[in-house]
Write a protein that holds these residues in place. Structure first.
Motif, mmCIF file in Angstrom:
data_model
loop_
_atom_site.group_PDB
_atom_site.id
_atom_site.type_symbol
_atom_site.label_atom_id
_atom_site.label_comp_id
_atom_site.label_asym_id
_atom_site.label_seq_id
_atom_site.Cartn_x
_atom_site.Cartn_y
_atom_site.Cartn_z
ATOM 1 N N UNK A 118 0.879 -1.163 0.000
ATOM 2 C CA UNK A 118 0.000 0.000 0.000
ATOM 3 C C UNK A 118 0.914 1.209 0.000
ATOM 4 N N UNK A 119 0.809 2.031 -1.008
ATOM 5 C CA UNK A 119 1.698 3.197 -1.039
ATOM 6 C C UNK A 119 1.409 4.132 0.128
ATOM 7 N N UNK A 135 0.105 -11.430 6.627
ATOM 8 C CA UNK A 135 1.098 -10.580 5.954
ATOM 9 C C UNK A 135 0.451 -9.295 5.450
ATOM 10 N N UNK A 136 -0.763 -9.389 4.912
ATOM 11 C CA UNK A 136 -1.465 -8.207 4.436
ATOM 12 C C UNK A 136 -1.872 -7.311 5.598
ATOM 13 N N UNK A 137 -2.240 -7.923 6.709
ATOM 14 C CA UNK A 137 -2.618 -7.146 7.898
ATOM 15 C C UNK A 137 -1.433 -6.332 8.398
ATOM 16 N N UNK A 160 -1.449 -2.421 8.695
ATOM 17 C CA UNK A 160 -1.229 -1.819 10.016
ATOM 18 C C UNK A 160 -0.207 -0.693 9.932
ATOM 19 N N UNK A 161 0.847 -0.907 9.154
ATOM 20 C CA UNK A 161 1.861 0.155 8.990
ATOM 21 C C UNK A 161 1.254 1.381 8.304
ATOM 22 N N UNK A 186 -8.710 -0.509 14.557
ATOM 23 C CA UNK A 186 -8.046 -1.812 14.594
ATOM 24 C C UNK A 186 -7.721 -2.281 13.178
ATOM 25 N N UNK A 187 -6.436 -2.516 12.891
ATOM 26 C CA UNK A 187 -6.051 -2.963 11.545
ATOM 27 C C UNK A 187 -6.731 -4.258 11.115
ATOM 28 N N UNK A 188 -6.935 -5.200 12.038
ATOM 29 C CA UNK A 188 -7.564 -6.468 11.655
ATOM 30 C C UNK A 188 -9.021 -6.271 11.251
#
Length: 191
Positions: free
Chosen positions: A70-71, A123-125, A129-130, A146-148
């Motif tokens: 994700x840019x 891995x995508x999470x 998250x970043x 929450x990223x998840x």
């Protein structure tokens, strides 16, 4: 020298597995065909991978690991749409499409495939998250998102289209789904 040669063989086998998956599909893929394509004996393959499921999951996960980004241009709205479009392009491309077909089949319940799916999503999470942390810092997404939960909201429509409706999402679908996920986050629904 042996480790390097071993890594060269490993990469050749993983590339051959992906090529076989794209060409033959999951049902007709065999370790023997992969070995022939990689130019190795089938025992070389079986020494590293006990079955085709573990071979395919390693091949797909390794290839997919570098395919999702994700840019971070400073515009989280645009960045998420671009990231989601890239994910859809991969899932509907030559490697991802057979993987989606495999997930639709009985193979989707095999323990190795279930574990691979979890690693794939984890891995995508991490990538998401970043990017969300950066968006929180910039004030574009509320703290506590929450990223998840965000990831589930973002990609659920993709998998609904691919796995249930058997339809390829369009780029404008990706843009809309990114907006929906961001609107939910900004309404504090994803905390």
């Amino acid at each position: 020298m042996t480790a390097r040669r071993g890594e060269v063989v490993r990469q050749a086998v993983l590339a051959a597995a992906l090529a076989e998956l794209a060409e033959r599909g999951y049902a007709d893929l065999s370790v023997e065909h992969v070995a022939v394509r990689a130019g190795v004996h089938k025992t070389t393959v079986y020494r590293r991978w006990p079955d085709r499921e573990s071979l395919l999951t390693d091949a797909v996960l390794e290839q997919a690991a570098g395919d999702f980004a994700i840019p971070d241009t400073g515009d989280v709205d645009g960045d998420l749409a671009v990231g989601l479009r890239a994910l859809v392009a991969w899932l509907t491309g030559p490697t991802g499409r057979p993987l989606v077909a495999m997930l639709r089949s009985d193979a989707g319940r095999l323990p190795a495939v279930v574990q691979a799916r979890r690693r794939f999503l984890a891995a995508r999470a991490q990538v998401l998250a970043r990017r969300l942390a950066s968006a929180v810092e910039a004030g574009q997404v509320p703290a506590g998102t929450r990223p998840d939960v965000f990831l589930a909201t973002l990609v659920a429509p993709v998998y609904l289209d691919l796995l249930v409706l058997d339809r390829d999402p369009a780029p404008e679908d990706c843009d809309r789904w990114a907006k929906v996920a961001l609107a939910a986050a900004r309404a504090h629904l994803l905390a």
